[in-house]
Scaffold this motif. Sequence first.
Motif, PDB file in Angstrom:
ATOM      1  N   LEU A 134       3.990   2.833  12.573  1.00  0.00           N
ATOM      2  CA  LEU A 134       3.253   1.854  11.916  1.00  0.00           C
ATOM      3  C   LEU A 134       4.008   0.753  11.182  1.00  0.00           C
ATOM      4  CD1 LEU A 134       0.616   4.086  10.330  1.00  0.00           C
ATOM      5  CD2 LEU A 134       0.208   2.786  12.275  1.00  0.00           C
ATOM      6  N   GLY A 135       5.363   0.743  11.393  1.00  0.00           N
ATOM      7  CA  GLY A 135       6.318  -0.185  10.651  1.00  0.00           C
ATOM      8  C   GLY A 135       6.392   0.018   9.285  1.00  0.00           C
ATOM      9  N   ALA A 136       6.036   1.320   8.673  1.00  0.00           N
ATOM     10  CA  ALA A 136       6.207   1.739   7.235  1.00  0.00           C
ATOM     11  C   ALA A 136       7.277   2.688   6.838  1.00  0.00           C
ATOM     12  CB  ALA A 136       4.778   2.387   7.033  1.00  0.00           C
ATOM     13  N   PRO A 171       3.452  -4.582   3.861  1.00  0.00           N
ATOM     14  CA  PRO A 171       4.173  -3.595   3.564  1.00  0.00           C
ATOM     15  C   PRO A 171       3.457  -2.255   2.952  1.00  0.00           C
ATOM     16  CG  PRO A 171       4.465  -5.771   2.513  1.00  0.00           C
ATOM     17  CD  PRO A 171       3.189  -5.876   3.310  1.00  0.00           C
ATOM     18  N   CYS A 172       4.005  -1.175   3.439  1.00  0.00           N
ATOM     19  CA  CYS A 172       3.306  -0.050   3.047  1.00  0.00           C
ATOM     20  C   CYS A 172       4.324   1.072   3.135  1.00  0.00           C
ATOM     21  CB  CYS A 172       2.148   0.361   3.638  1.00  0.00           C
ATOM     22  SG  CYS A 172       2.253   0.765   5.654  1.00  0.00           S
ATOM     23  N   VAL A 173       4.296   2.085   2.256  1.00  0.00           N
ATOM     24  CA  VAL A 173       5.130   3.315   2.746  1.00  0.00           C
ATOM     25  C   VAL A 173       4.058   4.504   2.696  1.00  0.00           C
ATOM     26  CG1 VAL A 173       5.131   3.754   0.072  1.00  0.00           C
ATOM     27  CG2 VAL A 173       6.675   4.844   1.223  1.00  0.00           C
ATOM     28  N   ILE A 174       4.288   5.517   3.584  1.00  0.00           N
ATOM     29  CA  ILE A 174       3.454   6.668   3.956  1.00  0.00           C
ATOM     30  C   ILE A 174       4.189   7.769   3.175  1.00  0.00           C
ATOM     31  CG2 ILE A 174       2.830   8.122   5.685  1.00  0.00           C
ATOM     32  CD1 ILE A 174       2.620   5.579   7.336  1.00  0.00           C
ATOM     33  N   VAL A 175       3.339   8.617   2.288  1.00  0.00           N
ATOM     34  CA  VAL A 175       3.675   9.631   1.508  1.00  0.00           C
ATOM     35  C   VAL A 175       3.360  10.832   1.756  1.00  0.00           C
ATOM     36  CG1 VAL A 175       4.179  10.414  -0.711  1.00  0.00           C
ATOM     37  CG2 VAL A 175       4.258   7.892  -0.185  1.00  0.00           C
ATOM     38  N   GLY A 176       3.915  11.734   2.308  1.00  0.00           N
ATOM     39  CA  GLY A 176       3.462  13.054   2.590  1.00  0.00           C
ATOM     40  C   GLY A 176       3.676  14.061   1.186  1.00  0.00           C
ATOM     41  N   GLN A 177       2.520  14.194   0.462  1.00  0.00           N
ATOM     42  CA  GLN A 177       2.504  14.627  -0.913  1.00  0.00           C
ATOM     43  C   GLN A 177       2.472  16.004  -0.805  1.00  0.00           C
ATOM     44  OE1 GLN A 177       3.206  14.433  -3.890  1.00  0.00           O
ATOM     45  NE2 GLN A 177       1.259  14.500  -4.937  1.00  0.00           N
ATOM     46  N   LYS A 178       2.679  16.814  -1.959  1.00  0.00           N
ATOM     47  CA  LYS A 178       2.463  18.157  -1.985  1.00  0.00           C
ATOM     48  C   LYS A 178       3.510  19.054  -1.290  1.00  0.00           C
ATOM     49  CE  LYS A 178      -2.359  17.975  -2.839  1.00  0.00           C
ATOM     50  NZ  LYS A 178      -3.720  18.622  -2.811  1.00  0.00           N
ATOM     51  N   THR A 179       4.821  18.585  -1.494  1.00  0.00           N
ATOM     52  CA  THR A 179       5.917  19.485  -0.927  1.00  0.00           C
ATOM     53  C   THR A 179       6.337  20.792  -1.754  1.00  0.00           C
ATOM     54  OG1 THR A 179       7.595  18.192  -1.986  1.00  0.00           O
ATOM     55  CG2 THR A 179       6.892  17.635   0.203  1.00  0.00           C
ATOM     56  N   TYR A 193       0.838  -1.338  -0.023  1.00  0.00           N
ATOM     57  CA  TYR A 193       0.121  -0.170  -0.058  1.00  0.00           C
ATOM     58  C   TYR A 193       0.985   1.303   0.015  1.00  0.00           C
ATOM     59  CZ  TYR A 193      -3.705  -3.291   1.183  1.00  0.00           C
ATOM     60  OH  TYR A 193      -4.595  -4.349   1.430  1.00  0.00           O
ATOM     61  N   VAL A 194       0.156   2.415  -0.752  1.00  0.00           N
ATOM     62  CA  VAL A 194       0.821   3.546  -0.706  1.00  0.00           C
ATOM     63  C   VAL A 194      -0.297   4.304   0.100  1.00  0.00           C
ATOM     64  CG1 VAL A 194       1.770   5.520  -1.827  1.00  0.00           C
ATOM     65  CG2 VAL A 194       2.260   3.470  -2.828  1.00  0.00           C
ATOM     66  N   LEU A 195       0.032   4.857   1.226  1.00  0.00           N
ATOM     67  CA  LEU A 195      -0.659   5.516   1.992  1.00  0.00           C
ATOM     68  C   LEU A 195      -0.646   7.114   1.939  1.00  0.00           C
ATOM     69  CD1 LEU A 195      -1.151   3.196   5.242  1.00  0.00           C
ATOM     70  CD2 LEU A 195      -2.450   3.338   3.094  1.00  0.00           C
ATOM     71  N   VAL A 196      -1.291   7.841   1.308  1.00  0.00           N
ATOM     72  CA  VAL A 196      -0.924   9.182   0.957  1.00  0.00           C
ATOM     73  C   VAL A 196      -1.781  10.278   1.523  1.00  0.00           C
ATOM     74  CG1 VAL A 196      -0.809  10.931  -1.027  1.00  0.00           C
ATOM     75  CG2 VAL A 196      -0.661   8.469  -1.526  1.00  0.00           C
ATOM     76  N   TYR A 197      -0.989  11.121   2.320  1.00  0.00           N
ATOM     77  CA  TYR A 197      -1.610  12.481   2.908  1.00  0.00           C
ATOM     78  C   TYR A 197      -1.159  13.802   2.196  1.00  0.00           C
ATOM     79  CZ  TYR A 197       2.520  13.146   5.750  1.00  0.00           C
ATOM     80  OH  TYR A 197       3.811  13.358   6.254  1.00  0.00           O
ATOM     81  N   SER A 198      -1.704  14.662   2.435  1.00  0.00           N
ATOM     82  CA  SER A 198      -1.094  16.107   1.957  1.00  0.00           C
ATOM     83  C   SER A 198      -0.497  16.764   3.188  1.00  0.00           C
ATOM     84  CB  SER A 198      -2.268  17.051   1.430  1.00  0.00           C
ATOM     85  OG  SER A 198      -1.761  18.376   1.264  1.00  0.00           O
ATOM     86  N   ILE A 199       0.779  17.330   2.815  1.00  0.00           N
ATOM     87  CA  ILE A 199       1.333  18.186   4.334  1.00  0.00           C
ATOM     88  C   ILE A 199       0.616  19.366   4.578  1.00  0.00           C
ATOM     89  CG2 ILE A 199       3.501  17.107   3.417  1.00  0.00           C
ATOM     90  CD1 ILE A 199       4.387  19.787   2.542  1.00  0.00           C
ATOM     91  N   THR A 200      -0.345  19.799   3.582  1.00  0.00           N
ATOM     92  CA  THR A 200      -1.246  20.942   3.977  1.00  0.00           C
ATOM     93  C   THR A 200      -2.486  20.574   4.801  1.00  0.00           C
ATOM     94  OG1 THR A 200      -2.504  20.765   1.887  1.00  0.00           O
ATOM     95  CG2 THR A 200      -0.263  22.067   1.803  1.00  0.00           C
ATOM     96  N   SER A 201      -2.598  19.345   5.014  1.00  0.00           N
ATOM     97  CA  SER A 201      -3.916  18.771   5.639  1.00  0.00           C
ATOM     98  C   SER A 201      -3.771  18.058   6.875  1.00  0.00           C
ATOM     99  CB  SER A 201      -4.842  17.994   4.691  1.00  0.00           C
ATOM    100  OG  SER A 201      -5.908  17.628   5.184  1.00  0.00           O
ATOM    101  N   LYS A 202      -3.842  18.441   7.978  1.00  0.00           N
ATOM    102  CA  LYS A 202      -3.765  17.546   9.358  1.00  0.00           C
ATOM    103  C   LYS A 202      -4.838  16.562   9.334  1.00  0.00           C
ATOM    104  CE  LYS A 202      -1.926  17.122  13.572  1.00  0.00           C
ATOM    105  NZ  LYS A 202      -0.937  16.432  13.842  1.00  0.00           N
ATOM    106  N   GLN A 203      -5.915  16.779   8.689  1.00  0.00           N
ATOM    107  CA  GLN A 203      -6.928  15.696   8.773  1.00  0.00           C
ATOM    108  C   GLN A 203      -6.546  14.703   7.683  1.00  0.00           C
ATOM    109  OE1 GLN A 203     -10.840  17.130   7.071  1.00  0.00           O
ATOM    110  NE2 GLN A 203     -11.929  15.321   7.582  1.00  0.00           N
ATOM    111  N   SER A 204      -5.900  15.029   6.761  1.00  0.00           N
ATOM    112  CA  SER A 204      -5.729  13.784   5.769  1.00  0.00           C
ATOM    113  C   SER A 204      -4.487  13.061   6.360  1.00  0.00           C
ATOM    114  CB  SER A 204      -5.278  14.202   4.330  1.00  0.00           C
ATOM    115  OG  SER A 204      -3.892  14.991   4.435  1.00  0.00           O
ATOM    116  N   PHE A 205      -3.699  13.655   7.268  1.00  0.00           N
ATOM    117  CA  PHE A 205      -2.747  12.967   7.865  1.00  0.00           C
ATOM    118  C   PHE A 205      -3.217  12.129   9.087  1.00  0.00           C
ATOM    119  CE2 PHE A 205       0.294  13.123  11.688  1.00  0.00           C
ATOM    120  CZ  PHE A 205       1.328  12.419  10.955  1.00  0.00           C
ATOM    121  N   ASP A 206      -4.087  12.666   9.649  1.00  0.00           N
ATOM    122  CA  ASP A 206      -4.711  11.944  10.864  1.00  0.00           C
ATOM    123  C   ASP A 206      -5.346  10.600  10.393  1.00  0.00           C
ATOM    124  OD1 ASP A 206      -3.722  13.586  12.538  1.00  0.00           O
ATOM    125  OD2 ASP A 206      -5.479  14.761  12.792  1.00  0.00           O
ATOM    126  N   MET A 207      -6.041  10.421   9.345  1.00  0.00           N
ATOM    127  CA  MET A 207      -6.495   9.277   8.660  1.00  0.00           C
ATOM    128  C   MET A 207      -5.926   8.465   8.234  1.00  0.00           C
ATOM    129  SD  MET A 207      -9.632   9.619   5.961  1.00  0.00           S
ATOM    130  CE  MET A 207      -9.178   8.526   4.720  1.00  0.00           C
TER     131      MET A 207
END
Length: 188
Positions: A143-145, A115-123, A83-97
Amino acid sequence: MANAPLKRKIVILGSPSVGKTSITQQYVTPPTYNDQYYPTIESTSNKIVVHKGVQYDCEIVDTAGQDEFSLFPPKYAVGVHGYVLVYSITSKQSFDMIVSLHEKILDQGGLDKVPCVIVGQKTDLEKERRVTRAEGEALAKKLGAAFLESSAKDNKNVDRAFEALLGEMQREYNPAPAPAKKGWWPWS
């Protein structure tokens, strides 16, 4: 005769409008960036890649944005390798999810780890940052990611996100064999 590529199914998950489609498109058919936002229903792409000498046929499922209360469809847990779990660095709500999504993946799959990678998107939107890099790194460790930040708009670290996931999947599904012993003595 060459070995057939290993098939790997990857699912991209995250809140609506965090950039899931943008990073998928940049990875599959670079350079592709569209600054218009069109909500994705679900789309599947394929890409054959070589990672550390192993050829993979990756099926990449770009999902519709999830919200905190939506059901997690079982099809996103069955037969998925990473899995690629994506959040926006501009949104705390998307990160919390991200935590909620990770828990749903483990629950649906009956797994302790995936196996997963967490991606903080929109740098590229650094001035609007609401989630620090340290927060992203801490969550990934918890989360071991794997973790990284990216910008689909600038095509920064997009390939690295998928390479990190392939590395996680490689460790999980086809780890390196144990080194051969030199002799028959246990201390050899």
